[in-house]
Design a protein around this motif. Structure first.
Motif, PDB file in Angstrom:
ATOM      1  N   ILE A 298      -0.614 -38.859 -47.518  1.00 55.54           N
ATOM      2  CA  ILE A 298      -0.701 -38.513 -48.881  1.00 55.54           C
ATOM      3  C   ILE A 298      -1.705 -37.374 -49.072  1.00 55.54           C
ATOM      4  N   VAL A 299      -1.247 -36.181 -50.038  1.00 60.23           N
ATOM      5  CA  VAL A 299      -2.118 -35.154 -50.287  1.00 60.23           C
ATOM      6  C   VAL A 299      -3.242 -35.464 -51.112  1.00 60.23           C
ATOM      7  N   ALA A 300      -3.072 -36.225 -52.261  1.00 61.91           N
ATOM      8  CA  ALA A 300      -3.883 -36.407 -53.421  1.00 61.91           C
ATOM      9  C   ALA A 300      -3.031 -37.220 -54.287  1.00 61.91           C
ATOM     10  N   ASP A 301      -3.997 -37.652 -55.359  1.00 63.89           N
ATOM     11  CA  ASP A 301      -3.273 -38.325 -56.527  1.00 63.89           C
ATOM     12  C   ASP A 301      -3.318 -37.367 -57.524  1.00 63.89           C
ATOM     13  N   ILE A 302      -2.079 -37.565 -58.173  1.00 65.78           N
ATOM     14  CA  ILE A 302      -1.677 -36.408 -59.338  1.00 65.78           C
ATOM     15  C   ILE A 302      -2.674 -36.297 -60.405  1.00 65.78           C
ATOM     16  N   ARG A 303      -3.661 -37.295 -60.714  1.00 64.42           N
ATOM     17  CA  ARG A 303      -4.652 -37.272 -61.677  1.00 64.42           C
ATOM     18  C   ARG A 303      -5.602 -36.351 -61.487  1.00 64.42           C
ATOM     19  N   GLU A 304      -5.886 -35.943 -60.084  1.00 64.80           N
ATOM     20  CA  GLU A 304      -6.523 -34.978 -59.438  1.00 64.80           C
ATOM     21  C   GLU A 304      -6.184 -33.542 -59.814  1.00 64.80           C
ATOM     22  N   ARG A 305      -4.815 -33.246 -60.153  1.00 61.54           N
ATOM     23  CA  ARG A 305      -3.967 -32.085 -60.469  1.00 61.54           C
ATOM     24  C   ARG A 305      -3.797 -32.147 -62.021  1.00 61.54           C
ATOM     25  N   GLU A 306      -4.276 -32.875 -62.967  1.00 60.90           N
ATOM     26  CA  GLU A 306      -4.021 -32.981 -64.336  1.00 60.90           C
ATOM     27  C   GLU A 306      -4.137 -31.544 -65.095  1.00 60.90           C
ATOM     28  N   ASN A 307      -5.012 -30.391 -64.621  1.00 63.40           N
ATOM     29  CA  ASN A 307      -5.052 -29.362 -65.448  1.00 63.40           C
ATOM     30  C   ASN A 307      -4.448 -28.180 -64.444  1.00 63.40           C
ATOM     31  N   ASP A 308      -3.568 -28.830 -63.424  1.00 59.65           N
ATOM     32  CA  ASP A 308      -2.860 -27.620 -62.687  1.00 59.65           C
ATOM     33  C   ASP A 308      -1.696 -27.167 -63.671  1.00 59.65           C
ATOM     34  N   THR A 309      -1.123 -25.877 -63.327  1.00 59.03           N
ATOM     35  CA  THR A 309      -0.095 -25.375 -64.232  1.00 59.03           C
ATOM     36  C   THR A 309       1.024 -25.280 -63.524  1.00 59.03           C
ATOM     37  N   ARG A 310       0.943 -25.783 -62.036  1.00 53.40           N
ATOM     38  CA  ARG A 310       2.287 -25.912 -61.192  1.00 53.40           C
ATOM     39  C   ARG A 310       3.197 -27.093 -61.912  1.00 53.40           C
ATOM     40  N   PRO A 311       4.464 -26.797 -61.626  1.00 49.23           N
ATOM     41  CA  PRO A 311       5.349 -27.794 -62.238  1.00 49.23           C
ATOM     42  C   PRO A 311       5.501 -29.065 -61.155  1.00 49.23           C
ATOM     43  N   VAL A 312       5.725 -30.209 -61.684  1.00 39.90           N
ATOM     44  CA  VAL A 312       5.748 -31.605 -60.879  1.00 39.90           C
ATOM     45  C   VAL A 312       7.255 -31.718 -60.604  1.00 39.90           C
ATOM     46  N   ASP A 313       7.625 -31.922 -59.421  1.00 35.61           N
ATOM     47  CA  ASP A 313       8.972 -32.222 -59.119  1.00 35.61           C
ATOM     48  C   ASP A 313       8.945 -33.798 -58.682  1.00 35.61           C
ATOM     49  N   PRO A 314       9.348 -34.706 -59.448  1.00 36.73           N
ATOM     50  CA  PRO A 314       9.064 -36.179 -58.892  1.00 36.73           C
ATOM     51  C   PRO A 314       9.671 -36.671 -57.976  1.00 36.73           C
ATOM     52  N   VAL A 315       9.470 -37.753 -57.331  1.00 40.16           N
ATOM     53  CA  VAL A 315      10.504 -38.523 -56.719  1.00 40.16           C
ATOM     54  C   VAL A 315      10.292 -39.837 -57.248  1.00 40.16           C
ATOM     55  N   PHE A 316      11.302 -40.344 -57.982  1.00 40.12           N
ATOM     56  CA  PHE A 316      11.328 -41.560 -58.564  1.00 40.12           C
ATOM     57  C   PHE A 316      11.567 -42.752 -57.779  1.00 40.12           C
ATOM     58  N   MET A 317      10.543 -44.008 -57.680  1.00 38.37           N
ATOM     59  CA  MET A 317      10.759 -45.084 -57.096  1.00 38.37           C
ATOM     60  C   MET A 317      10.166 -46.293 -57.723  1.00 38.37           C
ATOM     61  N   ASP A 318      10.715 -47.253 -57.434  1.00 37.76           N
ATOM     62  CA  ASP A 318      10.521 -48.539 -57.718  1.00 37.76           C
ATOM     63  C   ASP A 318       9.446 -49.308 -57.037  1.00 37.76           C
ATOM     64  N   HIS A 319       8.874 -50.438 -57.426  1.00 37.74           N
ATOM     65  CA  HIS A 319       7.811 -50.982 -56.636  1.00 37.74           C
ATOM     66  C   HIS A 319       8.242 -51.411 -55.217  1.00 37.74           C
ATOM     67  N   TYR A 320       9.565 -51.550 -54.832  1.00 36.68           N
ATOM     68  CA  TYR A 320       9.891 -52.123 -53.611  1.00 36.68           C
ATOM     69  C   TYR A 320       9.741 -50.730 -52.690  1.00 36.68           C
ATOM     70  N   ASP A 321      10.225 -49.496 -53.057  1.00 38.57           N
ATOM     71  CA  ASP A 321      10.069 -48.494 -52.524  1.00 38.57           C
ATOM     72  C   ASP A 321       8.705 -48.154 -52.163  1.00 38.57           C
ATOM     73  N   LEU A 322       7.851 -48.254 -53.109  1.00 41.19           N
ATOM     74  CA  LEU A 322       6.308 -47.915 -52.651  1.00 41.19           C
ATOM     75  C   LEU A 322       5.809 -48.684 -51.472  1.00 41.19           C
ATOM     76  N   MET A 323       6.426 -50.078 -51.118  1.00 33.50           N
ATOM     77  CA  MET A 323       6.042 -50.676 -50.015  1.00 33.50           C
ATOM     78  C   MET A 323       6.482 -50.144 -48.825  1.00 33.50           C
ATOM     79  N   LYS A 324       7.573 -49.270 -48.859  1.00 28.12           N
ATOM     80  CA  LYS A 324       7.954 -48.746 -47.471  1.00 28.12           C
ATOM     81  C   LYS A 324       7.351 -47.487 -46.851  1.00 28.12           C
ATOM     82  N   PRO A 325       6.730 -47.755 -45.737  1.00 25.31           N
ATOM     83  CA  PRO A 325       6.032 -46.384 -45.181  1.00 25.31           C
ATOM     84  C   PRO A 325       7.036 -45.531 -44.597  1.00 25.31           C
TER      85      PRO A 325
END
Length: 170
Positions: free
Chosen positions: A6-33
């Motif tokens: 993991i590079v960072a937490d998005i909250r650390e980039r809240e003043n960043d002007t770059r667009p965010v390209d999201p990866v949509f996940m549910d809680h099961y996806d979060l458990m898969k390394p």
């Protein structure tokens, strides 16, 4: 591309002007390394996290000068459990754990993936609960898919352990 950490937490980039390209996940996806994912714009890549790394809502998976790729949690079918007082909190938590549910603890409620049997148990205990569609967020607690405890294995619980909701839940 393979994401190994993991590079960072998005909250650390809240003043960043770059667009965010999201990866949509549910809680099961979060458990898969280890998994293959696709961003909203169609970028496809693999996640193969190093041991000790785990996915979370807002995890920045990749960034360069032009874009930030981060995880966005999607709404799911959720049982919102709202215990009142320490006795109800204890009974609710015990029964959620007894049902081997991953739980997300918040100040005023516990969120779990919707389960009709667990809903019935909560109602029987007099614990307020409702079926809602929301993001499964909060402090993650409970059993996850990566734990080694499975119902196909022989395990030793107390005599009253069952999953029918009829005994052992009072």
């Amino acid at each position: 591309m393979i994401v190994e950490r993991i590079v960072a937490d998005i909250r650390e980039r809240e003043n960043d002007t770059r667009p965010v390209d999201p990866v949509f996940m549910d809680h099961y996806d979060l458990m898969k390394p280890h998994q293959k994912v696709e961003t909203q714009s169609g970028r496809v890549f693999a996640i193969s996290l190093e041991q000790g790394e785990s996915l979370a809502p807002g995890s920045v998976l990749y960034e360069d000068e032009e874009v930030i790729i981060a995880i966005e949690l999607i709404p799911e079918d959720v049982l919102k459990i709202s215990p009142k007082g320490s006795i109800q909190w204890g009974r609710a938590a015990y029964n959620i754990g007894n049902m081997h549910q991953a739980a997300y603890i918040n100040d005023d409620c516990i969120l779990v993936a919707y389960d009709a049997i667990l809903e019935g148990i909560m109602k029987k205990l007099g614990v307020t609960c409702e079926r809602v569609e929301c993001r499964l967020e909060g402090i993650r607690a409970g059993v996850t898919q990566t734990d080694t405890h499975h119902h196909g294995e022989l395990h030793h619980h107390r005599r009253h352990h069952n999953h029918s909701g009829e005994k052992g839940y009072e």
